[in-house]
Design a protein around this motif. Structure first.
Motif, PDB file in Angstrom:
ATOM      1  N   ASP A 113       0.834  -1.196   0.000  1.00  0.00           N
ATOM      2  CA  ASP A 113       0.000   0.000   0.000  1.00  0.00           C
ATOM      3  C   ASP A 113       0.872   1.250   0.000  1.00  0.00           C
ATOM      4  O   ASP A 113       0.655   2.176  -0.795  1.00  0.00           O
ATOM      5  CB  ASP A 113      -0.926  -0.022   1.215  1.00  0.00           C
ATOM      6  CG  ASP A 113      -1.922   1.116   1.218  1.00  0.00           C
ATOM      7  OD1 ASP A 113      -2.460   1.438   0.133  1.00  0.00           O
ATOM      8  OD2 ASP A 113      -2.179   1.679   2.296  1.00  0.00           O
ATOM      9  N   ARG A 114       1.875   1.262   0.854  1.00  0.00           N
ATOM     10  CA  ARG A 114       2.767   2.428   0.912  1.00  0.00           C
ATOM     11  C   ARG A 114       3.580   2.569  -0.367  1.00  0.00           C
ATOM     12  O   ARG A 114       3.797   3.682  -0.856  1.00  0.00           O
ATOM     13  CB  ARG A 114       3.668   2.325   2.127  1.00  0.00           C
ATOM     14  CG  ARG A 114       2.887   2.545   3.406  1.00  0.00           C
ATOM     15  CD  ARG A 114       3.760   2.659   4.612  1.00  0.00           C
ATOM     16  NE  ARG A 114       2.915   2.830   5.787  1.00  0.00           N
ATOM     17  CZ  ARG A 114       2.906   2.000   6.815  1.00  0.00           C
ATOM     18  NH1 ARG A 114       3.703   0.955   6.824  1.00  0.00           N
ATOM     19  NH2 ARG A 114       2.112   2.216   7.833  1.00  0.00           N
ATOM     20  N   LEU A 115       4.058   1.447  -0.903  1.00  0.00           N
ATOM     21  CA  LEU A 115       4.812   1.507  -2.159  1.00  0.00           C
ATOM     22  C   LEU A 115       3.941   2.045  -3.293  1.00  0.00           C
ATOM     23  O   LEU A 115       4.393   2.863  -4.095  1.00  0.00           O
ATOM     24  CB  LEU A 115       5.354   0.126  -2.528  1.00  0.00           C
ATOM     25  CG  LEU A 115       6.527  -0.384  -1.698  1.00  0.00           C
ATOM     26  CD1 LEU A 115       6.817  -1.833  -2.041  1.00  0.00           C
ATOM     27  CD2 LEU A 115       7.749   0.481  -1.896  1.00  0.00           C
ATOM     28  N   ALA A 116       2.688   1.589  -3.354  1.00  0.00           N
ATOM     29  CA  ALA A 116       1.781   2.063  -4.407  1.00  0.00           C
ATOM     30  C   ALA A 116       1.521   3.556  -4.259  1.00  0.00           C
ATOM     31  O   ALA A 116       1.522   4.296  -5.250  1.00  0.00           O
ATOM     32  CB  ALA A 116       0.468   1.286  -4.367  1.00  0.00           C
ATOM     33  N   GLU A 117       1.329   4.019  -3.029  1.00  0.00           N
ATOM     34  CA  GLU A 117       1.046   5.434  -2.800  1.00  0.00           C
ATOM     35  C   GLU A 117       2.222   6.319  -3.181  1.00  0.00           C
ATOM     36  O   GLU A 117       2.036   7.405  -3.726  1.00  0.00           O
ATOM     37  CB  GLU A 117       0.665   5.676  -1.338  1.00  0.00           C
ATOM     38  CG  GLU A 117      -0.686   5.124  -0.963  1.00  0.00           C
ATOM     39  CD  GLU A 117      -1.820   5.780  -1.729  1.00  0.00           C
ATOM     40  OE1 GLU A 117      -1.811   7.014  -1.900  1.00  0.00           O
ATOM     41  OE2 GLU A 117      -2.714   5.049  -2.180  1.00  0.00           O
ATOM     42  N   THR A 118       3.435   5.871  -2.897  1.00  0.00           N
ATOM     43  CA  THR A 118       4.596   6.703  -3.208  1.00  0.00           C
ATOM     44  C   THR A 118       5.035   6.575  -4.660  1.00  0.00           C
ATOM     45  O   THR A 118       5.668   7.474  -5.193  1.00  0.00           O
ATOM     46  CB  THR A 118       5.787   6.373  -2.288  1.00  0.00           C
ATOM     47  OG1 THR A 118       6.117   4.995  -2.437  1.00  0.00           O
ATOM     48  CG2 THR A 118       5.459   6.690  -0.848  1.00  0.00           C
ATOM     49  N   THR A 119       4.685   5.465  -5.298  1.00  0.00           N
ATOM     50  CA  THR A 119       5.080   5.248  -6.689  1.00  0.00           C
ATOM     51  C   THR A 119       4.100   5.895  -7.655  1.00  0.00           C
ATOM     52  O   THR A 119       4.490   6.360  -8.719  1.00  0.00           O
ATOM     53  CB  THR A 119       5.182   3.738  -6.984  1.00  0.00           C
ATOM     54  OG1 THR A 119       6.105   3.164  -6.066  1.00  0.00           O
ATOM     55  CG2 THR A 119       5.647   3.468  -8.397  1.00  0.00           C
ATOM     56  N   THR A 143      -2.822  -3.100  -7.796  1.00  0.00           N
ATOM     57  CA  THR A 143      -3.451  -4.359  -8.174  1.00  0.00           C
ATOM     58  C   THR A 143      -2.830  -5.514  -7.397  1.00  0.00           C
ATOM     59  O   THR A 143      -3.541  -6.409  -6.926  1.00  0.00           O
ATOM     60  CB  THR A 143      -3.316  -4.591  -9.699  1.00  0.00           C
ATOM     61  OG1 THR A 143      -3.958  -3.514 -10.367  1.00  0.00           O
ATOM     62  CG2 THR A 143      -3.942  -5.903 -10.123  1.00  0.00           C
ATOM     63  N   ALA A 144      -1.513  -5.486  -7.235  1.00  0.00           N
ATOM     64  CA  ALA A 144      -0.843  -6.521  -6.436  1.00  0.00           C
ATOM     65  C   ALA A 144      -1.363  -6.490  -5.001  1.00  0.00           C
ATOM     66  O   ALA A 144      -1.579  -7.546  -4.379  1.00  0.00           O
ATOM     67  CB  ALA A 144       0.665  -6.322  -6.472  1.00  0.00           C
ATOM     68  N   HIS A 145      -1.586  -5.293  -4.480  1.00  0.00           N
ATOM     69  CA  HIS A 145      -2.137  -5.129  -3.128  1.00  0.00           C
ATOM     70  C   HIS A 145      -3.508  -5.801  -3.032  1.00  0.00           C
ATOM     71  O   HIS A 145      -3.795  -6.526  -2.082  1.00  0.00           O
ATOM     72  CB  HIS A 145      -2.224  -3.632  -2.814  1.00  0.00           C
ATOM     73  CG  HIS A 145      -2.770  -3.329  -1.467  1.00  0.00           C
ATOM     74  ND1 HIS A 145      -4.103  -3.096  -1.241  1.00  0.00           N
ATOM     75  CD2 HIS A 145      -2.153  -3.222  -0.272  1.00  0.00           C
ATOM     76  CE1 HIS A 145      -4.284  -2.854   0.033  1.00  0.00           C
ATOM     77  NE2 HIS A 145      -3.117  -2.922   0.644  1.00  0.00           N
TER      78      HIS A 145
END
Length: 157
Positions: A62-68, A81-83
């Motif tokens: 979740d954090r990686l998706a938000e920062t990416t 999507t992976a999340h």
């Protein structure tokens, strides 16, 4: 230290993730080991620990998706999507936990050692449900029911 720094090696990056992965590999090998006389079966304790790992991975993704997402929207969507797919796996582990019979001797020992006044999350047998509900709450704030449906995957390459 940057990725271009020659003193930086891939082994220096993310030591806790490497340690967690090594632990998972160790347990995977121990379950598949031919040395175990009766084949080892999953029990509630193992599924509870696996569920804890999965929910931690949910937070990380979740954090990686938000920062990416802001600088790289397509990559951020793939991480989101992976999340969602990891949530589906987490949900299935939670369901399997409740379908396994309770090991009454272990749970009685755990209950006798339990001091609910010291555990803000409540008795240990309920922690998987509370962890699951908390993870589900976060997920449902960021996804739609359509996102949670089973899917087919196609490689974009």
């Amino acid at each position: 230290m940057t990725a271009l720094d020659p003193s930086h090696t891939p082994n220096d990056a993310h030591p806790y993730l490497r340690a967690a992965s090594a632990g998972i590999r160790h347990h995977t090998r121990s379950f598949a080991s031919p040395d175990a006389a009766p084949p080892r079966r999953a029990d509630r304790l193992h599924l509870n620990v696996v569920h804890a790992h999965l929910t931690s991975l949910l937070q990380l993704l979740d954090r990686l998706a938000e920062t990416t997402r802001p600088p790289h929207p397509a990559a951020g969507r793939h991480l989101a999507t992976a999340h969602t797919r990891l949530w589906q796996a987490t949900s299935e582990v939670h369901s399997a936990f409740h379908l396994l019979p309770a090991d009454t001797a272990a749970e009685e020992a755990e209950a006798s050692a339990c001091h609910p006044e010291r555990l803000p999350e409540g008795p240990p047998v309920l922690t998987i449900c509370q962890r699951h509900l908390a993870a589900g709450h976060v997920l449902r704030r960021k996804t739609t029911p359509t996102d949670l449906r089973p899917h087919t995957t196609a490689c974009a390459r």
